[in-house]
Design an enzyme around this catalytic site. Sequence first.
Site, PDB file in Angstrom:
ATOM      1  N   ASP A 266     -25.686  -8.218  -3.342  1.00  0.00           N
ATOM      2  CA  ASP A 266     -25.731  -9.351  -4.702  1.00  0.00           C
ATOM      3  C   ASP A 266     -26.842  -8.740  -5.499  1.00  0.00           C
ATOM      4  O   ASP A 266     -26.471  -8.823  -6.792  1.00  0.00           O
ATOM      5  CB  ASP A 266     -26.047 -10.281  -3.872  1.00  0.00           C
ATOM      6  CG  ASP A 266     -26.430 -11.731  -4.537  1.00  0.00           C
ATOM      7  OD1 ASP A 266     -26.083 -11.553  -5.774  1.00  0.00           O
ATOM      8  OD2 ASP A 266     -26.825 -12.804  -4.119  1.00  0.00           O
TER       9      ASP A 266
ATOM     10  N   LYS B  21     -30.865  -0.233   4.982  1.00  0.00           N
ATOM     11  CA  LYS B  21     -32.316  -0.476   5.317  1.00  0.00           C
ATOM     12  C   LYS B  21     -32.735   0.098   6.747  1.00  0.00           C
ATOM     13  O   LYS B  21     -33.194  -0.824   7.541  1.00  0.00           O
ATOM     14  CB  LYS B  21     -33.068  -1.893   5.041  1.00  0.00           C
ATOM     15  CG  LYS B  21     -34.435  -1.842   5.131  1.00  0.00           C
ATOM     16  CD  LYS B  21     -35.224  -1.151   3.648  1.00  0.00           C
ATOM     17  CE  LYS B  21     -36.505  -1.206   3.791  1.00  0.00           C
ATOM     18  NZ  LYS B  21     -37.236  -0.361   2.989  1.00  0.00           N
TER      19      LYS B  21
ATOM     20  N   ASP C   2     -25.686  -6.807  -9.571  1.00  0.00           N
ATOM     21  CA  ASP C   2     -26.330  -7.087 -10.758  1.00  0.00           C
ATOM     22  C   ASP C   2     -27.255  -6.139 -11.651  1.00  0.00           C
ATOM     23  O   ASP C   2     -27.097  -6.246 -12.702  1.00  0.00           O
ATOM     24  CB  ASP C   2     -27.254  -8.482 -10.631  1.00  0.00           C
ATOM     25  CG  ASP C   2     -26.389  -9.807 -10.674  1.00  0.00           C
ATOM     26  OD1 ASP C   2     -25.127  -9.753 -10.685  1.00  0.00           O
ATOM     27  OD2 ASP C   2     -27.218 -10.907 -10.893  1.00  0.00           O
TER      28      ASP C   2
ATOM     29  N   TYR D  51     -26.618 -14.179   4.442  1.00  0.00           N
ATOM     30  CA  TYR D  51     -26.431 -15.329   3.644  1.00  0.00           C
ATOM     31  C   TYR D  51     -25.402 -16.094   4.899  1.00  0.00           C
ATOM     32  O   TYR D  51     -25.360 -17.552   4.519  1.00  0.00           O
ATOM     33  CB  TYR D  51     -25.319 -14.886   2.745  1.00  0.00           C
ATOM     34  CG  TYR D  51     -25.950 -14.332   1.802  1.00  0.00           C
ATOM     35  CD1 TYR D  51     -27.298 -13.930   1.558  1.00  0.00           C
ATOM     36  CD2 TYR D  51     -25.296 -13.896   0.225  1.00  0.00           C
ATOM     37  CE1 TYR D  51     -27.927 -13.471   0.596  1.00  0.00           C
ATOM     38  CE2 TYR D  51     -26.046 -13.656  -0.740  1.00  0.00           C
ATOM     39  CZ  TYR D  51     -27.432 -13.252  -0.567  1.00  0.00           C
ATOM     40  OH  TYR D  51     -27.879 -12.706  -1.723  1.00  0.00           O
TER      41      TYR D  51
ATOM     42  N   ASP E 218     -34.234   0.437  -1.188  1.00  0.00           N
ATOM     43  CA  ASP E 218     -35.347   0.505  -2.145  1.00  0.00           C
ATOM     44  C   ASP E 218     -35.218   1.611  -3.190  1.00  0.00           C
ATOM     45  O   ASP E 218     -35.328   1.588  -4.213  1.00  0.00           O
ATOM     46  CB  ASP E 218     -36.941   0.441  -1.345  1.00  0.00           C
ATOM     47  CG  ASP E 218     -36.996   1.200  -0.168  1.00  0.00           C
ATOM     48  OD1 ASP E 218     -35.875   1.674   0.389  1.00  0.00           O
ATOM     49  OD2 ASP E 218     -37.943   1.592   0.313  1.00  0.00           O
TER      50      ASP E 218
END
Length: 355
Positions: A246, A190, A250, A135, A222
């Site tokens: 992020d 990851k 959620d 980001y 994943d």
Amino acid sequence: MKIAVLPGDGIGTEIVAEAVKVLNALDLPFEMETALVGGVAYEAYGHPLPEATLKLAKEADAVLFGAVGDWKYDTLDRPLRPEQAILGLRKNLGLFANFRPAICYKQLVGASSLKPELIAGLDILIIRELTGDIYFGQPRGRRVATDGHFPGAQEAFDTMRYSRPEIERIAHVAFQAARKRSKRVTSVDKANVLETFQFWRDVVTEVSLQYPDVELDHMYVDNAAMQLVRAPKKFDVLVTGNLFGDILSDEAAMLTGSIGMLPSASLNASNQGLYEPSHGSAPDIAGKGIANPLATILSAAMMLRFSLNQEAAAQRIETAVKQVLAQGLRTADIFSEGTTRVSTLEMGAAVVKAL
Ligand code: NAD
């Protein structure tokens, strides 16, 4: 204990007013000062995060934040949009650790889209690194490709990066939080594909040596996304980077089915923090007196716990919230047959009474 109260836009003013009543009912020596932020600040001062608001936030021990934004500001230049106020506060206060608990209250099990047995009693904490990762990594932009699959074509690119101190400090936050819970941390990465996240895994493992009492495991993002909907109760504290956090926070929030119930906290290195509900300003219901104030009230409880060192008071609020749910009181967003529908004001008053 100085609290900057920034209600913001939309339902922000309605829900923060109830949280302030709850804080006042505790009879603790708070000094609370209110300032404008978001769209209302833009209207009054031409900027979503005016100097005076930022100064107040910096000087306070904690910021109690409502929500900002309204679709009518979507055409403003990006730096003037209400949502920029949150980014400005994060940056100026150095808020790098985002805490999002996902708790499923037994009275609200039916609100989840998952089977009750998977979700009943869920109590997990997602800790997201907030200031690094893809980001904010430089360089980023658009250019004409000189290599890759289509040399000569237009392309866009971002940079994923994490420094050792950034990973170390969020890892410490996670291990320390786990010590106050059931002493388990899952670090999500990851590492099988990304160099950045192999480094993340190595550094988190190193930091874990300082916390021999906390169990650490690693999971690819994943798989974590799958396990969150398959067996979410397996997790306790989950720590991850900005991008994965992020998305996963959620996902975890939605496991409980009720966005009006979910608090959040963003902390800096000295435990100064910004506390806000996980939802937005809900312009569709603003002014109707039906918004659920519980996410904000529970954010105030987190503020007492993490920034003001008032664990007992935090627990009092959380117990009071459980009591009003047990009494069958529900705002419209969590209402179901057989329960009593109440307004924002009535819900706030019920929590104060339960306290
Ligand atoms: P939202 O979270 O505001 O609303 C999504 C849906 O949930 C709406 O139907 C809303 O009525 C409902 N809802 C949200 N909070 C509720 C509550 N406490 N009680 C009852 N129902 C509730 O998201 P959105 O509609 O996508 O965004 C609206 C505005 O909020 C946008 O301008 C967006 O940029 C902004 N926003 C701000 C924040 C923030 O301030 N941190 C976060 C997300 C979105």
